[in-house]
Design an enzyme around this catalytic site. Structure first.
Site, PDB file in Angstrom:
ATOM      1  N   LYS A  52      -8.325  -6.990   3.838  1.00  0.00           N
ATOM      2  CA  LYS A  52      -7.840  -6.694   5.193  1.00  0.00           C
ATOM      3  C   LYS A  52      -8.940  -6.030   6.018  1.00  0.00           C
ATOM      4  O   LYS A  52      -9.139  -6.353   7.178  1.00  0.00           O
ATOM      5  CB  LYS A  52      -6.578  -5.814   5.119  1.00  0.00           C
ATOM      6  CG  LYS A  52      -5.361  -6.625   4.688  1.00  0.00           C
ATOM      7  CD  LYS A  52      -4.163  -5.799   4.276  1.00  0.00           C
ATOM      8  CE  LYS A  52      -3.116  -6.740   3.659  1.00  0.00           C
ATOM      9  NZ  LYS A  52      -1.990  -6.067   3.046  1.00  0.00           N
ATOM     10  N   GLN A  96       0.241  -0.309   2.318  1.00  0.00           N
ATOM     11  CA  GLN A  96       0.109  -1.338   1.283  1.00  0.00           C
ATOM     12  C   GLN A  96       1.188  -1.158   0.210  1.00  0.00           C
ATOM     13  O   GLN A  96       1.344  -0.077  -0.340  1.00  0.00           O
ATOM     14  CB  GLN A  96      -1.299  -1.244   0.656  1.00  0.00           C
ATOM     15  CG  GLN A  96      -1.598  -2.327  -0.342  1.00  0.00           C
ATOM     16  CD  GLN A  96      -1.617  -3.727   0.282  1.00  0.00           C
ATOM     17  OE1 GLN A  96      -2.187  -3.947   1.347  1.00  0.00           O
ATOM     18  NE2 GLN A  96      -0.980  -4.688  -0.373  1.00  0.00           N
ATOM     19  N   ASP A 119       3.151  -5.432   9.917  1.00  0.00           N
ATOM     20  CA  ASP A 119       3.594  -6.224   8.759  1.00  0.00           C
ATOM     21  C   ASP A 119       4.914  -6.939   9.063  1.00  0.00           C
ATOM     22  O   ASP A 119       5.296  -7.861   8.345  1.00  0.00           O
ATOM     23  CB  ASP A 119       3.807  -5.302   7.546  1.00  0.00           C
ATOM     24  CG  ASP A 119       2.738  -5.491   6.475  1.00  0.00           C
ATOM     25  OD1 ASP A 119       2.066  -6.545   6.506  1.00  0.00           O
ATOM     26  OD2 ASP A 119       2.605  -4.599   5.624  1.00  0.00           O
TER      27      ASP A 119
END
Ligand code: NAP
Length: 279
Positions: A52, A96, A119
Site C-alpha cells: 500500500k 490493516q 476501505d
C-alpha cells in the site's frame, strides 16, 4: 480463445490516471494523505502494508504509518483513530486487518469517520452502497467492476452469480452488480445444487476461499469468470478459487491468479483516497 483479463495493466492504468489527478491537486497546494495503521507484526499484514505504501508513492499520495505493538489496547487504538478523524490533513484512514484477538474489529471499523473510510467497511459506507447513495465502496469488489467495465463487457441484464457472501467481497459485490443492473444471485456454503446455479451465470464471480474449487462442471460455455480467491501453496505458488487450467477452454474471459483481481484492490484503495481528498 479466452480473453485473459489483465488486472496488472488495468490497475496500472488506474494508478496512472490517479497520479495525474494528484499532480493537479499538488499544483493547487493540496496533498492527498492516507494513514495506515498496523497493530502487531503479522508477516502477511506487513507485506500488504508495504504494498500500500509503494502504491501511495507511485500515485503521489503521502502515506503516514502507525506501527503499533501487539499489546496496544482497543481504547488506545480508538483514541488514535479519533485523533486522526479530526485532522484535516488526513483524507483516508486504514486499519490493516486482521487485528490481534483482544481487539474487536467491528468497534475499530466503526470508530473510523465514514468520511475517511477508504476501505469502505464502515456500516455507513455499506448502507450507502445498498441504497444507492454515494460513498466509499469496498476496494476488491469495486476493482472487479472496473475490470468488467474497462474490458467493455456488458453487465446490464446479464445473469451474475456470486459465490461467497463475506462482508468485504461477496455482499458488496452483489450490491455493485445490482447497481450495474445485472440479475444477481448470491451463493454460499448452504446453497444446494451449487453447480446448477453457477451454470446459469453469464458472469461468475467466485470468492469462497477454497483453492481450485470451481471446475468446468460449474461453468456455462462462454461465461466470464472472475476469480477473487488467493491461495499460496507450500512452494509459494499462487492459485485462485477457480481451477484455471480446467476451465480455460470453456470460458470467454477469465482473471488469472496472480495478475487478475489482486492488483485491482490496491488501485481502488488509491482511488478512494483521491475521491476522499476531492470530496
Ligand atoms: P470468507 O470471509 O471466508 O467468505 C467465504 C465465503 O464463501 C462465505 O460466504 C462462505 O459461505 C462461502 N463458501 C465457503 N465454502 C463454500 C462452498 N463450498 N460453496 C459455496 N460457498 C462457500 O472469504 P473472503 O474474505 O470473501 O475471501 C474469499 C477469497 O478471496 C479468499 O481466498 C481471499 O484470500 C480472497 N480475497 C482476495 C482479495 C484480493 O485482493 N484479491 C481480497 C479479499 C479476499 P458462508 O457465508 O455460508 O460461510
Amino acid at each position: 480463445m479466452a480473453i485473459i483479463i489483465d488486472g496488472k495493466k488495468i490497475s496500472k492504468d488506474i494508478k496512472d490516471e490517479l497520479r495525474a489527478q494528484v499532480e493537479l491537486l499538488k499544483k493547487k497546494n493540496f496533498e492527498v494523505t492516507l494513514c495506515v495503521i498496523q497493530v502487531g507484526d503479522d508477516p502477511a499484514s506487513t507485506i500488504y502494508v508495504r504494498n500500500k505504501k509503494k502504491a501511495c508513492e507511485y500515485v503521489g499520495i503521502k502515506s503516514l504509518a502507525y506501527e503499533l505493538p501487539e499489546e496496544t489496547s482497543q481504547e488506545q487504538l480508538i483514541d488514535i483513530i479519533h485523533e486522526l478523524n479530526e485532522r484535516p490533513d488526513i483524507n483516508g484512514i486504514l486499519v490493516q486487518l486482521p487485528l490481534p484477538k483482544h481487539i474487536d474489529e467491528d468497534k475499530i471499523i466503526q470508530a473510523i469517520s465514514p468520511d475517511k473510510d477508504v476501505d469502505g467497511f464502515h456500516p455507513q459506507s455499506v448502507g450507502r452502497l445498498s441504497i444507492g447513495q454515494k460513498g466509499f465502496v469496498s476496494c476488491t469488489p469495486a476493482g472487479v467492476v472496473q475490470l468488467l467495465k474497462r474490458y467493455n463487457f456488458p453487465i446490464e441484464g446479464k445473469e451474475c452469480v456470486i459465490v461467497g457472501r463475506s462482508n468485504i467481497v461477496g455482499k458488496p459485490m452483489a450490491m455493485l452488480m445490482l447497481r450495474e443492473n445485472a440479475t444477481v444471485t448470491v451463493c454460499h456454503s448452504r446453497t444446494k445444487n451449487l453447480a446448477e446455479i453457477t451454470k446459469r451465470a453469464d458472469i461468475l464471480i467466485v470468492a469462497i476461499g477454497k483453492s481450485k474449487f470451481i471446475t468446468r462442471e460449474y461453468i456455462k460455455d462462454g461465461a466470464i469468470v472472475i476469480d477473487v480467491g488467493m491461495h499460496r501453496d507450500e512452494n509459494n505458488k499462487l492459485s485462485g478459487d477457480v481451477d484455471y487450467d480446467d476451465v480455460l477452454d470453456k470460458v470467454s474471459a477469465i482473471t488469472p491468479v496472480p495478475g487478475g483481481v489482486g492488483p485491482m484492490t490496491i488501485a481502488m484503495l488509491m482511488y478512494n483516497c483521491v475521491e476522499s481528498a476531492m470530496a
